[in-house]
Enzyme design. Structure first.
Site, PDB file in Angstrom:
ATOM      1  N   ASP A  14       0.819  -1.221   0.000  1.00 29.73           N
ATOM      2  CA  ASP A  14       0.000   0.000   0.000  1.00 29.73           C
ATOM      3  C   ASP A  14       0.853   1.271   0.000  1.00 29.73           C
ATOM      4  OD1 ASP A  14      -2.411  -1.630   0.379  1.00 29.73           O
ATOM      5  OD2 ASP A  14      -1.702  -1.869   2.440  1.00 29.73           O
ATOM      6  N   LYS A  26       2.539   2.237  -5.139  1.00 31.16           N
ATOM      7  CA  LYS A  26       3.295   1.757  -6.303  1.00 31.16           C
ATOM      8  C   LYS A  26       2.568   2.034  -7.613  1.00 31.16           C
ATOM      9  CE  LYS A  26       3.431  -2.384  -4.474  1.00 31.16           C
ATOM     10  NZ  LYS A  26       2.937  -2.072  -3.119  1.00 31.16           N
ATOM     11  N   GLY A  61      -3.834  -4.253  -4.794  1.00 30.90           N
ATOM     12  CA  GLY A  61      -4.734  -3.155  -5.103  1.00 30.90           C
ATOM     13  C   GLY A  61      -3.934  -1.908  -5.405  1.00 30.90           C
ATOM     14  N   HIS A  62      -3.887  -1.502  -6.661  1.00 27.33           N
ATOM     15  CA  HIS A  62      -3.124  -0.315  -7.055  1.00 27.33           C
ATOM     16  C   HIS A  62      -4.094   0.764  -7.537  1.00 27.33           C
ATOM     17  CE1 HIS A  62       0.744  -2.880  -7.784  1.00 27.33           C
ATOM     18  NE2 HIS A  62       0.374  -2.816  -6.528  1.00 27.33           N
ATOM     19  N   GLN A  85       2.109  -6.020  -3.239  1.00 25.63           N
ATOM     20  CA  GLN A  85       2.349  -6.113  -1.799  1.00 25.63           C
ATOM     21  C   GLN A  85       3.645  -5.364  -1.425  1.00 25.63           C
ATOM     22  OE1 GLN A  85       1.407  -9.475  -3.370  1.00 25.63           O
ATOM     23  NE2 GLN A  85      -0.615  -8.636  -3.069  1.00 25.63           N
TER      24      GLN A  85
END
Length: 458
Positions: free
Chosen positions: A18, A21, A45-46, A247
């Site tokens: 988180d 990235k 999740g990006h 991650q």
């Protein structure tokens, strides 16, 4: 012979994920011809914000938002095909071309409904047994990697051969249904609406899984590729590649806060194995790190703050930073920046440079604490230990650094940052030994300070 010498960059998270990235991958894609995901699954999740519009990605590389750039899902990714197509359809509705630019490795292991059922049931069993939950996303990532390591996984290439797929599926269901029913007690368990179409009397049903997989196969076939070959060809032709990690380093299955980790290797070195390229093709490793620390789920967190009390530094980090998981919706735990943790990440990844994100979240905090080491069982140490048990006993050693009242939101020139913000960043460089290459001052693509372009020659 192509005169242009290709340059490739690896982007990794240096904390517990988180770190932001997605924005940086999107920004760097301006210099790349190919972007690659090399590990994890749709537990990633990006979030990207481009011209004020927010887009959340889970499987597709963040470079998809740049027209004309090729995107690849490497063999190190575990693939839930249904979730991939949900993402594709969402992007297409927004006018983004995907299917003609996305290539999926035929060696990707598949995530199937029984993997998710196992994941959910195990976490429930831990909780019922009084054991602390790992804090997984419940999406089947870990069980899918288990099948891979046990050499029994169904892979993307199996979708091309229905009879072979059916034979392997029956064997897997026999094994995993036995575990679900006789070990985890699945017949008394409510799996929820997402798994309801696949589960009957606690067992995952063959027909439901097989029929859906064959429907997905027809949609996926045009995108299935020898990703390793295509990446090497693109590199040989002078194309720059960007390897997008998911991650964060401290969630790495080998090097993280074990057992509170993910099921894959998140470190830079796995970009080679998870995409099918040689390590000599990895030229620059950019470590993404927040200007503070966050963590989702269980596990040790030495610099954790009280983040639910209004007005406290932890509360400011949580609310101003919008610290809520893109994939899970869970609130993230928040704490001070941990430079000793970052030293471990720098060592493991061989970091070339840092990108500090969310500096603007710290605007207005009167005093900042920077963790430079720990006291562990009466001894002072300057780097994060390995494994959760020792980290749990670490007491952070802090340096106090004055904060700043001026806004840093949208600043794109390092010299225009408040003096105390620059002092804070300079001290991070000194303690970690890693130069800062970039600073992000808001979620927007344009709000980025560039000190060194990773695609420039060293």
């Amino acid at each position: 012979m192509n005169a242009k010498k290709a340059r490739n960059v690896v982007v990794v998270g240096t904390q517990w994920g988180d770190e932001g990235k997605g924005k940086l991958v999107d920004w760097l894609t301006e210099s790349a011809q190919g972007v690659v995901r090399f590990q994890g699954g749709h537990n990633a999740g990006h979030t990207l914000v481009i011209n004020g519009v927010k887009t959340a990605l889970h499987l597709i590389p963040s470079g998809i938002m740049r027209p004309g750039v090729k995107c690849f899902i490497g063999n190190g990714v575990v693939l839930a095909v249904g979730k991939l197509f949900e993402e594709i359809e969402g992007l297409e509705k927004a006018g983004v071309s995907v299917r003609d630019r996305l290539r999926v490795s035929e060696a990707c292991p598949l995530i199937l409904p029984f993997h998710q059922a196992l994941d959910v049931a195990r976490e429930a069993a831990r909780e019922q047994g009084g054991v602390q939950k790992i804090g997984t996303t419940g999406k089947g990532i870990g069980p899918a990697y288990e099948d891979k390591i046990a050499r029994r996984a169904l892979r993307v290439q199996d979708l091309k051969y229905p009879e072979r797929f059916a034979t392997k599926l029956r064997e897997l269901l026999k094994l995993h249904n036995h575990i679900l029913v006789h070990v985890l007690g699945s017949r008394s368990f409510d799996f929820g609406p997402a798994l309801q179409p696949y589960v009957k009397d606690g067992e995952v049903q063959f027909d439901a899984v097989y029929n859906e997989a064959m429907r997905h196969a027809e949609l996926l076939k045009p995108m299935i590729a020898d990703v390793s070959r295509e990446l090497n060809d693109l590199h040989a032709a002078g194309g720059n590649l960007l390897f997008e990690g998911a991650q964060g380093t401290l969630l790495d299955v080998d090097h993280g806060t074990y057992p509170y980790v993910t099921s894959s290797n998140c470190v830079a070195g796995n970009a080679a194995a998870g995409a099918g390229v040689g390590p000599g093709m990895l030229h620059y490793v950019l470590g993404i790190t927040k200007a503070y620390c966050t963590r989702v789920g269980s596990g040790p967190f030495p610099t954790e703050l009280e983040w639910q009390k209004e007005g406290t530094p932890g509360w400011i980090m949580s609310t101003v930073g919008a610290e809520k998981g893109v994939t899970t919706g869970r609130f993230r735990r928040c704490g001070w920046f941990d430079a000793a943790l970052l030293k471990r990440s720098a060592q493991i990844n061989g970091l070339s440079g840092l990108c500090i994100t969310k500096l603007d979240v710290l605007d207005g905090i009167e005093e900042l604490q920077l963790c430079v080491g720990y006291e562990l069982d009466g001894e002072k140490i300057d780097i994060l230990p390995l494994g959760a048990d020792e980290i749990e006993r670490c007491k952070p050693i802090y340096e106090t650094i004055p904060g700043w009242t001026e806004s840093t939101v949208g600043v794109t020139d390092y010299a225009k940052l408040p003096a105390n913000a620059r002092r804070y960043l300079d001290r991070i460089q000194e303690v970690t030994g890693v130069p800062i290459a970039m600073v992000s001052t808001s979620p927007d693509r344009a709000h980025t300070i560039l000190l060194h372009n990773p695609y420039s020659a060293d």
